[in-house]
Write an enzyme that holds these catalytic residues in place. Structure first.
Site, mmCIF file in Angstrom:
data_model
loop_
_atom_site.group_PDB
_atom_site.id
_atom_site.type_symbol
_atom_site.label_atom_id
_atom_site.label_comp_id
_atom_site.label_asym_id
_atom_site.label_seq_id
_atom_site.Cartn_x
_atom_site.Cartn_y
_atom_site.Cartn_z
ATOM 1 N N LYS A 254 68.466 12.475 -70.379
ATOM 2 C CA LYS A 254 68.163 13.505 -69.382
ATOM 3 C C LYS A 254 66.669 13.718 -69.218
ATOM 4 O O LYS A 254 66.169 13.897 -68.114
ATOM 5 C CB LYS A 254 68.797 14.827 -69.808
ATOM 6 C CG LYS A 254 70.114 15.050 -69.133
ATOM 7 C CD LYS A 254 70.505 16.494 -69.192
ATOM 8 C CE LYS A 254 71.749 16.673 -68.328
ATOM 9 N NZ LYS A 254 72.459 17.879 -68.584
ATOM 10 N N ARG A 255 66.009 13.688 -70.333
ATOM 11 C CA ARG A 255 64.550 13.874 -70.362
ATOM 12 C C ARG A 255 63.827 12.867 -69.478
ATOM 13 O O ARG A 255 62.770 13.127 -68.918
ATOM 14 C CB ARG A 255 64.148 13.714 -71.823
ATOM 15 C CG ARG A 255 62.732 13.749 -72.207
ATOM 16 C CD ARG A 255 62.665 13.865 -73.733
ATOM 17 N NE ARG A 255 63.271 12.706 -74.407
ATOM 18 C CZ ARG A 255 62.626 11.594 -74.677
ATOM 19 N NH1 ARG A 255 61.361 11.472 -74.329
ATOM 20 N NH2 ARG A 255 63.217 10.584 -75.284
#
Ligand code: GLU
Length: 489
Positions: A254-255
């Protein structure tokens, strides 16, 4: 069989036509890696004049959700990943999957296994302790002393000797010894098919000729091939594409931007053709070409151009590709796309006058934005009601110019015969020359007064677009606060 179920294809003749598929499991959103897989399948099929099918792999009932299915269909539609024919829902085909398991059983290519969960756990435990790979040992492979009324699973009787080589179109030849593959379960004791069985049966029945997917499925391909061979079905061509990694080389999370495609649309304000172009270049190349249209991609796409190394996701690059598409996008389309963002920011619906202003200013606005969020925030000042908010930089500009200069500038503009960019600029220049100011000394505080910011499209265009009354009104508002502040200081 339901309407979404294709008739089984002829099993003996190779399909003349290329058929590819995208087969997402609806357990989450359509993520960026999935969208790229879908795109490659689409382009390969279109390049060969074939079909691109969509299959929703909802066999895992506990993890599949309707919301995820809707998100996948929505994301694919947004990206223009138009599939051919009906969507195939895997769960609806469970009876057909079971039928194939029973066919294999009858033909002696599969067998009943009565091993209990406790027995299998003990086997795994022993293998763990002996540091052996965990594999089913085939204890029911040749037995026929089947107990009555005991639950059993159906396992594939996979070859034990020799090896299998897959001529993968991306990975090259990949070989595995059959001894490393155990006899996988095809049908569970409750009669439900396993994922491995479902995939193979569906690919066959849909006439899939090329399986293009993430390389996390490469290991599965060997087991799937054993099943295909047991059925005597046509083997597909395999192409396992490397997964996408983050810009730091780690697995995409996600980062790094491993979000649903809806986040690219709604939160990041990207255009679908830009996301598509970026995904295409992520793992596939055609010389140094960066900006590639769908038509061009369809003409050029081939599996030979797919890289073997993991592609790195680079949000900055995606933004810059988006900026390119934004600038070459039709103005009216951009107005439509930013309208909901502006309505939300203003807390009101946009009217015809707003649309008109946006349309007239879009050519300038889009030069300065690389996504729809920037575009909308850059456009907001046009539609604000007086008095418009001032940011800090604008407030500073006005303060350092002082009310006398701003008033003089206001009067110069008000004297313009025509409220056009050229006439207004001429007035501002005349004033600057008369007072021996630089043009910027006049223009910057005016810009601050009418836009509320230190940066904007060309000031005189902005003034012309806003019109005489609104422009002078905004300058008067600024003057009002300046003199008030001056009086209280
Ligand atoms: N359903 C699998 C997934 O979402 C893909 C299976 C396949 O492409 O064979 O990872």
């Amino acid at each position: 069989m339901g309407a979404s179920q294709p008739a089984p294809a002829d099993t003996t003749t190779p399909a003349a036509r290329v058929v590819t598929r995208f087969a997402p499991s609806p357990t989450g959103f359509l993520h960026i890696g999935g969208a790229r897989t879908a795109l490659f399948n689409l382009l390969f099929a279109r390049h060969h004049g074939g079909e691109f099918r969509l299959r929703i792999e909802d066999t895992d009932r506990a993890r599949s959700t309707d919301a995820a299915i809707a998100a996948i269909l929505d994301g694919m539609t947004w990206l223009g990943l138009d599939w051919d024919g009906e969507v195939v829902y895997q769960f609806a085909r469970a009876a057909r999957h079971a039928e194939v398991a029973h066919q294999l059983l009858a033909a002696g290519h599969a067998y009943r296994c009565y091993a209990t969960p406790a027995e299998l756990e003990a086997l795994r435990e022993a293998q763990r302790a002996a540091k052996q790979p965990m594999r089913y040992d085939g204890r029911w492979r040749d037995r026929t002393d089947w107990p009555n009324d005991q639950p059993y699973v159906i396992r594939l009787k996979a070859p034990r000797e020799g090896q299998v080589t897959i001529e993968d179109r991306v990975q090259g030849p990949v070989t595995v010894a059959n001894a490393e593959l155990d006899d996988m379960v095809l049908l569970r004791s409750d009669g439900t098919p396993t994922y491995m069985l479902a995939v193979v049966v569906d690919d066959h029945d849909m006439g899939v000729t090329h399986v293009i997917r993430g390389d996390d499925h490469l290991n599965n391909a060997f087991r799937q091939l054993a099943l295909i061979r047991a059925m005597g079905w046509q083997e597909p061509v395999y192409a396992h594409i490397p997964l996408i990694h983050g810009s730091d080389g780690a697995k995409l999370s996600k980062r790094h931007g491993a979000l649903g495609v809806d986040a690219y649309r709604d939160e990041m304000g990207l255009l679908p053709e830009a996301v598509e172009n970026y995904l295409l270049r992520l793992g596939w190349g055609h010389g140094d070409d960066e900006i590639i249209s769908r038509a061009q991609a369809t003409e050029w796409f081939d599996l030979a151009g797919v890289g073997r190394g993991p592609a790195r996701f680079d949000m900055k690059k995606l933004e810059s590709v988006n900026g390119h598409y934004l600038r070459s996008s039709d103005d009216a389309r951009l107005v439509t796309l930013i309208a909901p963002r502006l309505a939300a920011a203003l807390g009101r619906a946009l009217g015809a006058a707003d649309q008109d202003i946006l349309q007239r200013s879009m050519a300038e606005l889009k030069k300065r934005a690389s996504n729809l969020n920037d575009l909308a925030s850059g456009a907001l000042f046009y539609l604000r009601s007086r008095p418009i908010p001032m940011d800090d930089a604008a407030a500073k500009l006005l303060a350092s110019a002082g009310p006398d200069l701003v008033l003089a500038a206001r009067d110069a503009l008000a004297a313009a015969g025509d409220w056009t960019a050229a006439a207004l600029e001429a007035e501002a220049r005349r004033l600057a020359e008369a007072r021996q100011w630089k043009l910027g000394q006049v223009a910057q505080p005016l810009r601050a007064a009418v836009t509320g910011a230190a940066q904007s499209p060309g000031l005189f265009d902005v003034l012309a677009t806003l019109g005489r009354e609104e422009s002078l009104g905004r300058i008067d508002d600024a003057l009002g606060t300046m003199t008030r502040e001056g009086a209280t200081a």
